[in-house]
Design an enzyme around this catalytic site. Structure first.
Site, mmCIF file in Angstrom:
data_model
loop_
_atom_site.group_PDB
_atom_site.id
_atom_site.type_symbol
_atom_site.label_atom_id
_atom_site.label_comp_id
_atom_site.label_asym_id
_atom_site.label_seq_id
_atom_site.Cartn_x
_atom_site.Cartn_y
_atom_site.Cartn_z
ATOM 1 N N HIS A 17 -3.916 -5.206 0.808
ATOM 2 C CA HIS A 17 -3.321 -5.650 2.097
ATOM 3 C C HIS A 17 -3.516 -7.427 2.107
ATOM 4 O O HIS A 17 -4.456 -7.804 2.319
ATOM 5 C CB HIS A 17 -4.149 -5.311 3.251
ATOM 6 N N CYS B 174 0.739 -1.252 0.102
ATOM 7 C CA CYS B 174 -0.058 0.030 0.199
ATOM 8 C C CYS B 174 0.804 1.388 0.005
ATOM 9 O O CYS B 174 1.338 1.625 -0.827
ATOM 10 C CB CYS B 174 -0.883 -0.002 1.175
ATOM 11 N N GLU C 147 -2.429 -9.107 4.442
ATOM 12 C CA GLU C 147 -2.517 -9.538 5.696
ATOM 13 C C GLU C 147 -3.825 -9.806 6.384
ATOM 14 O O GLU C 147 -3.997 -10.405 7.548
ATOM 15 C CB GLU C 147 -1.470 -8.822 6.908
ATOM 16 N N SER D 173 1.492 -12.105 38.792
ATOM 17 C CA SER D 173 0.155 -11.769 38.849
ATOM 18 C C SER D 173 -0.865 -13.125 38.908
ATOM 19 O O SER D 173 -2.076 -13.044 38.941
ATOM 20 C CB SER D 173 -0.389 -10.794 37.593
ATOM 21 N N GLY D 174 -0.520 -14.007 38.331
ATOM 22 C CA GLY D 174 -1.360 -15.297 38.120
ATOM 23 C C GLY D 174 -1.918 -15.395 36.960
ATOM 24 O O GLY D 174 -2.531 -16.351 36.384
ATOM 25 N N GLY D 175 -1.611 -14.313 35.994
ATOM 26 C CA GLY D 175 -2.102 -14.417 34.569
ATOM 27 C C GLY D 175 -1.049 -15.145 33.688
ATOM 28 O O GLY D 175 0.178 -15.557 34.068
ATOM 29 N N VAL D 176 -1.258 -15.134 32.409
ATOM 30 C CA VAL D 176 -0.735 -16.115 31.400
ATOM 31 C C VAL D 176 0.367 -15.474 31.376
ATOM 32 O O VAL D 176 1.646 -16.227 31.262
ATOM 33 C CB VAL D 176 -1.388 -15.981 29.945
ATOM 34 N N ASP D 177 0.822 -14.120 31.051
ATOM 35 C CA ASP D 177 2.167 -13.644 30.712
ATOM 36 C C ASP D 177 3.272 -13.446 31.685
ATOM 37 O O ASP D 177 4.326 -14.222 31.616
ATOM 38 C CB ASP D 177 1.879 -12.116 30.079
ATOM 39 N N SER D 178 2.839 -13.256 32.938
ATOM 40 C CA SER D 178 3.876 -13.203 34.022
ATOM 41 C C SER D 178 4.283 -14.850 34.195
ATOM 42 O O SER D 178 5.369 -15.103 34.632
ATOM 43 C CB SER D 178 3.435 -12.542 35.215
#
Length: 512
Positions: free
Chosen positions: A170, A79, A172, A224-229
């Site tokens: 595009h 583009c 994507e 934190s108990g979350g996925v990332d940490s």
């Protein structure tokens, strides 16, 4: 890492989708601002130029030297990138005579390597107000649409040392039905990348990098108990073992029983974790505060204070681990091109200077779904991996208005009922994020023969891929009816339940 594709971002809303599409081909790629010079190394195999909200005819539009890049590596302009290449090479770019947005179909395709196996009639997605009116001398059209004479083109071999292609659509987005194939043709066939970037290879390379980076020093990390940490901590732990010290703070704004459940889960993962009960401190500081931004700042400041206090008890800690992921980086700072900062995140704001530590962020360039794949490779339980995202300030921004222990308890009970019903009904995994919000309004109700004047809870559930955009989840009426009935019957202080049917944008996922 043997292969890498670089995306130069000019500010397009679709840039992340290019990166995701290439990574799904098991090829690693990075996004960097178009204003930053390209750093060439042996792993870099090709460069993609993204779209942009700018016009190439705007005097302030970013204009890196594309030929200089193409003399080093293969280039694909998308583009804006296609229009900039044409303009810099002697072609003409001007305003379209008609709108070029939405679906179109390719025709007169030249089966060049970029468009190999893609046939006439292939649907593509247009989104641009400028168009290429005349190609530079020697450049060749390789695809058109009914209304666009230059939908795709290539530069002559005399232009640069490497193949140079450009498209005015595009590839994507999902509406471009053969877009993934086109990107594969460029990345694999033209750039010569090998599809070797897998969860297993990421884990191996990341663990080795952390070992080399940290050495025999110590790392402290807030969980934190979350996925990332959780995934980030597990990667760091795999690299340095018990030299990782984890701290999990109960700020009084967690879900029901979450503090105990998460600590138990970390114990099973073998993480060296200390739990800190700081509920009273947070409640006292938040007493009477109604402004959402002030609440966020208080929660963030207190968290840092508690974390710093605990960290000072540890000796010779040189690094701070964080679970920062790519959307955090993208939304917090203008990492790619002339984009706009949307909001701040506590985990990408840098370290408090007095802690004098270096950062370890093993997930910094991953999207949420990629983090889950890495977690699965690490053998982390689905209790962590499939857990819905939860805001850093927790229920502090789901209790609208002033926060109190009583209101938090009320919301915890309502939220627990809602989430359990989602699990029991098999809907939890179909939803990206769900939670209850306690509204700062009371309304009249009747329970038995008595008049009540109690609080209202709003239920929120959205579907999404990465949280950057989200649609409200179309949960069954019968399900919502059952949840509403259970909350009103079992949570003292709530007599009304409503459901939020707003999407992001224009609404955000959280209410505050």
């Amino acid at each position: 890492m043997n292969n890498k594709i670089l995306i130069l971002d000019f500010g397009s809303q679709y840039t992340q989708l290019i990166a995701r599409s290439i990574r799904e081909l098991n090829v690693y790629c990075e996004i960097q601002p178009c204003t930053k010079p390209v750093q060439y190394d042996a792993a870099l195999k090709g460069v993609i130029l993204s779209g942009s909200p700018f016009s190439v005819n705007d005097p302030n539009a970013p204009k890196p030297d594309i030929k200089a890049i193409a003399d080093k590596l293969p280039v694909l302009g998308v583009c804006y990138g296609a229009q900039l290449l044409a303009q810099q090479s002697g072609g003409e770019v001007g305003k379209s005579t008609h709108r070029e947005y939405g679906r179109a179909h390719l025709q007169n395709i030249v089966h060049d390597p970029l468009l190999a196996t893609i046939n006439d009639g292939s649907q593509v997605w247009m989104s641009h107000s400028d168009t290429i009116k005349q190609l530079p001398a020697g450049f060749e059209v390789i695809a058109q649409t009914e209304s666009i004479p230059v939908a795709a083109y290539k530069a002559p071999t005399s232009f640069a040392n490497n193949p140079v292609y450009a498209i005015q659509f595009h590839p994507e987005v999902t509406h471009s039905t053969d877009g993934r194939q086109l990107l594969k043709n460029f990345v694999i066939d033209i750039c010569g990348c090998e599809a070797d970037w897998t969860p297993a290879s990421f884990v191996h390379e990341t663990v080795e990098r952390i070992k080399n980076e940290v050495g025999d020093k110590k790392v402290v990390m807030a969980l934190s108990g979350g996925v990332d940490s959780t995934v980030a901590a597990t990667l760091i732990h795999r690299a340095i073992g018990d030299k990782l010290y984890c701290i999990f703070v109960d700020n009084g704004l967690l879900r029901k029983n979450e503090f105990e459940q998460v600590l138990d889960g970390y114990k099973h993962l073998g993480l060296n974790t200390k739990g800190i009960d700081a509920k009273t401190l947070f409640y006292n500081e938040l007493d009477g505060v109604t402004d959402p931004e002030k609440k966020r700042k208080i929660i963030g400041r207190l968290f840092i204070d508690v974390f710093q206090e605990e960290a000072t008890h540890l000796k010779d800690v040189s690094f701070l681990g964080q679970g920062t992921i790519y959307p955090d980086v993208i939304e917090s700072i203008s990492v790619h091109g002339p984009s706009v900062t949307i909001k701040s995140h506590h985990n990408v704001g840098g370290l408090p200077e007095k802690m004098n530590m270096s950062l370890v962020e093993p997930l910094r360039f991953l999207f949420k779904d990629e983090v889950r794949k890495i977690g699965k490779e690490l053998g982390i339980d689905d209790i962590f991996l499939q857990r819905h995202p939860f805001p850093g300030p927790g229920l502090g921004i789901r209790v609208l208005g002033a926060v109190s222990a009583e209101k938090v308890h009320m919301l915890q009970e309502a939220d627990a009922i809602y989430i359990q019903h989602l699990r029991d009904s098999g809907l939890y995994s179909q939803v990206w994020q769900a939670g209850a919000i306690l509204l700062p309004v009371q309304s009249v109700g009747v329970m038995g023969d008595e008049r009540t004047y109690e609080y209202t809870v709003a239920l929120r559930a959205v579907t999404s891929v990465d949280g950057m955009t989200a649609d409200w989840a179309h949960l069954p009426y019968s399900f919502l009816s059952k949840v509403s009935n259970d909350i009103i019957n079992h949570v003292k202080g709530i007599n009304r339940v409503v459901y939020d049917i707003s999407s992001k944008p224009p609404a955000t996922i959280e209410w505050e």
